[in-house]
Design a protein around this motif. Structure first.
Motif, mmCIF file in Angstrom:
data_model
loop_
_atom_site.group_PDB
_atom_site.id
_atom_site.type_symbol
_atom_site.label_atom_id
_atom_site.label_comp_id
_atom_site.label_asym_id
_atom_site.label_seq_id
_atom_site.Cartn_x
_atom_site.Cartn_y
_atom_site.Cartn_z
ATOM 1 N N UNK A 83 0.776 -1.238 0.000
ATOM 2 C CA UNK A 83 0.000 0.000 0.000
ATOM 3 C C UNK A 83 0.811 1.294 0.000
ATOM 4 N N UNK A 84 2.127 1.223 -0.188
ATOM 5 C CA UNK A 84 2.888 2.474 -0.269
ATOM 6 C C UNK A 84 2.380 3.394 -1.385
ATOM 7 N N UNK A 85 1.900 2.868 -2.535
ATOM 8 C CA UNK A 85 1.354 3.780 -3.549
ATOM 9 C C UNK A 85 0.186 4.624 -3.034
ATOM 10 N N UNK A 86 -0.608 4.099 -2.098
ATOM 11 C CA UNK A 86 -1.674 4.902 -1.514
ATOM 12 C C UNK A 86 -1.113 6.092 -0.749
ATOM 13 N N UNK A 87 -0.013 5.861 -0.020
ATOM 14 C CA UNK A 87 0.638 6.951 0.693
ATOM 15 C C UNK A 87 1.180 7.980 -0.293
ATOM 16 N N UNK A 88 1.776 7.506 -1.391
ATOM 17 C CA UNK A 88 2.283 8.415 -2.420
ATOM 18 C C UNK A 88 1.152 9.261 -2.981
ATOM 19 N N UNK A 89 0.032 8.626 -3.278
ATOM 20 C CA UNK A 89 -1.110 9.358 -3.818
ATOM 21 C C UNK A 89 -1.582 10.428 -2.841
ATOM 22 N N UNK A 90 -1.606 10.094 -1.560
ATOM 23 C CA UNK A 90 -2.010 11.071 -0.555
ATOM 24 C C UNK A 90 -1.060 12.245 -0.476
ATOM 25 N N UNK A 91 0.245 11.972 -0.564
ATOM 26 C CA UNK A 91 1.229 13.059 -0.547
ATOM 27 C C UNK A 91 1.094 13.931 -1.791
ATOM 28 N N UNK A 92 0.889 13.306 -2.926
ATOM 29 C CA UNK A 92 0.688 14.073 -4.154
ATOM 30 C C UNK A 92 -0.545 14.966 -4.046
ATOM 31 N N UNK A 93 -1.620 14.434 -3.478
ATOM 32 C CA UNK A 93 -2.848 15.213 -3.334
ATOM 33 C C UNK A 93 -2.658 16.396 -2.397
ATOM 34 N N UNK A 94 -1.698 16.286 -1.478
ATOM 35 C CA UNK A 94 -1.424 17.391 -0.550
ATOM 36 C C UNK A 94 -0.364 18.354 -1.086
ATOM 37 N N UNK A 95 0.046 18.161 -2.316
ATOM 38 C CA UNK A 95 0.912 19.133 -2.956
ATOM 39 C C UNK A 95 2.398 18.855 -2.905
ATOM 40 N N UNK A 96 2.790 17.689 -2.423
ATOM 41 C CA UNK A 96 4.215 17.355 -2.409
ATOM 42 C C UNK A 96 4.676 17.032 -3.833
ATOM 43 N N UNK A 97 5.834 17.566 -4.208
ATOM 44 C CA UNK A 97 6.419 17.228 -5.492
ATOM 45 C C UNK A 97 7.104 15.882 -5.452
ATOM 46 N N UNK A 98 7.355 15.322 -6.631
ATOM 47 C CA UNK A 98 7.945 13.983 -6.694
ATOM 48 C C UNK A 98 9.300 13.922 -6.005
ATOM 49 N N UNK A 99 10.116 14.965 -6.125
ATOM 50 C CA UNK A 99 11.449 14.944 -5.510
ATOM 51 C C UNK A 99 11.342 14.845 -3.994
ATOM 52 N N UNK A 100 10.418 15.588 -3.395
ATOM 53 C CA UNK A 100 10.255 15.525 -1.942
ATOM 54 C C UNK A 100 9.647 14.194 -1.510
ATOM 55 N N UNK A 101 8.745 13.647 -2.312
ATOM 56 C CA UNK A 101 8.174 12.343 -1.982
ATOM 57 C C UNK A 101 9.261 11.271 -1.990
ATOM 58 N N UNK A 102 10.175 11.347 -2.958
ATOM 59 C CA UNK A 102 11.285 10.393 -2.989
ATOM 60 C C UNK A 102 12.126 10.482 -1.714
ATOM 61 N N UNK A 103 12.317 11.686 -1.206
ATOM 62 C CA UNK A 103 13.072 11.845 0.040
ATOM 63 C C UNK A 103 12.355 11.146 1.190
ATOM 64 N N UNK A 104 11.034 11.384 1.290
ATOM 65 C CA UNK A 104 10.259 10.803 2.391
ATOM 66 C C UNK A 104 10.204 9.282 2.285
ATOM 67 N N UNK A 105 10.070 8.770 1.079
ATOM 68 C CA UNK A 105 9.964 7.324 0.883
ATOM 69 C C UNK A 105 11.240 6.576 1.240
#
Length: 396
Positions: free
Chosen positions: A357-379
């Motif tokens: 279910x990590x893709x669900x977390x990614x989708x939630x971060x994207x919906x909250x305005x996080x860019x892909x580069x920052x999401x990669x850092x968090x992941x």
């Protein structure tokens, strides 16, 4: 986490959640996803299963790890305070490491052992899930500082100094009794030895004073392998205060946000805190009863009755996103990651039910305005950076 036993029936009852958008699935597959706390090893020695195939009763197995994009899974080498007191902690830790090694040897096309962040790209080729080792509770070290190096040689790359009860290294957050006032002198030596070896020091489960002592003593950045934020759960010291989040970040470290409902829900956190208060009281009564030759109360029966009287509330993954948002606000996006506690908790938010279910977390971060580069850092990028810095500090 491993507070209570994991009832398999509860794990089978997976809650449904809408499939994440294709963009979230692609990013989860492409990014390096690092989860710093999965309790699979303890379950392997309690109730064996071949995690190279589908095991729906667990949160972690190979097919779902690949489905979710998981690349690095820190296998928690967990021992309880009771294991330490009975002299079994060292043995159980060794058995769990053996179980992880056996899993890799059984499925070399699916898993590989990871001992350094420098090897991630090489070893994950071909879709393998990399298994790193983190020791939850310093009990297996005993009183011998040389055991730190021995467990490092076996592949352990972080140690959570204490768990649910204070030990010879550190006071624990759950326990009202604080015999050490933070770290013990031996605990300080263990931190220094971990720095020397290039092992990450984990402050999850520690009392506030112990976390501050670690930050004072450590020459390298530290991690909280699976914690959430006390801002949302007032009075729940198992989660980190705003000040401690800032201090961990100021030292270059990373806070890995846990997914378990007991961490992220205020009601569940309040119930957990009350559980440990009542458990402490039961243990005190039992100590008096044993001294007077009277029968003692069963802790197992107490836990079973507690579960009946305190059903875990249902929450959605939005609460986990709230904790991530708060951590980013306090520490900056370079100091936040994920440490699910899969297979160590009995209840999880809708949409974060397993390693699929990590893709669900990614989708939630994207919906909250996080860019892909920052999401990669968090992941995972932030954790790998800290791990590299800990190794570099050891070389210096």
């Amino acid at each position: 986490m491993r507070l209570l036993a994991l009832p398999f029936a509860l794990l089978i009852a997976v809650q449904t959640h809408a499939a994440p958008p294709a963009a979230a699935q692609r990013l989860a597959q492409d990014a390096v996803v690092v989860d710093t706390h999965i309790d699979a090893p303890y379950n392997l020695i309690e109730h064996w299963a071949d995690l190279g195939g589908a095991v729906p009763q667990r949160h972690f197995d190979y097919p779902r790890a690949r489905q979710g994009g998981l690349d690095v899974a820190f296998m928690s080498i967990y021992t309880s305070a009771g294991d330490d007191e009975s002299g079994q902690a060292w043995q159980k830790a060794q058995m769990q490491i053996d179980a992880v090694e056996a899993l890799v040897q059984r499925h070399p096309d699916k898993f590989a052992l990871l001992r350094s962040p420098a090897d991630v790209e090489k070893l994950r080729a071909g879709g393998r899930v990399l298994l790193a080792l983190g020791m939850e509770n310093g009990g297996p070290l005993g009183d011998d500082l040389a055991n730190v190096a021995k467990f490092h040689a076996r592949g352990v790359r972080y140690i959570t100094l204490a768990h649910s009860r204070s030990n010879r290294l550190s006071d624990a957050s759950y326990e009202a009794r604080r015999p050490l006032g933070g770290l013990s002198p031996f605990g300080e030596k263990v931190v220094a030895e971990m720095n020397r070896l290039g092992m990450m020091v984990d402050v999850s489960h520690l009392s506030d004073d112990a976390v501050r002592d670690v930050l004072r003593v450590s020459r390298a950045p530290v991690i909280a392998s699976h914690s959430a934020l006390r801002h949302f759960t007032p009075g729940f010291e198992r989660n980190l205060s705003d000040d401690l989040v800032r201090e961990i970040a100021a030292k270059g470290g990373v806070v890995q946000i846990a997914f378990g409902t007991a961490f992220v829900s205020r009601q569940a956190a309040d119930d957990t805190l009350a559980f440990f208060r009542e458990l402490d009281a039961l243990r005190a009564r039992n100590a008096r009863a044993a001294a007077e030759g009277r029968p003692v109360e069963s802790e197992d029966a107490f836990e079973a009755e507690w579960e009946k009287r305190h059903p875990v509330p249902r929450v959605g993954l939005e609460v986990v996103l709230d904790h991530i948002d708060r951590a980013v606000e306090l520490a900056g996006v370079d100091h936040v990651g994920i440490g699910s506690d899969f297979d160590g908790v009995t209840a999880l938010p809708t949409g974060l039910q397993s390693v699929a279910d990590y893709p669900n977390l990614v989708a939630g971060l994207q919906a909250r305005g996080y860019g892909d580069a920052d999401i990669r850092k968090i992941l995972g990028g932030n954790l790998l950076r800290v791990w590299r810095e800990v190794e570099a500090a050891a070389r210096r």
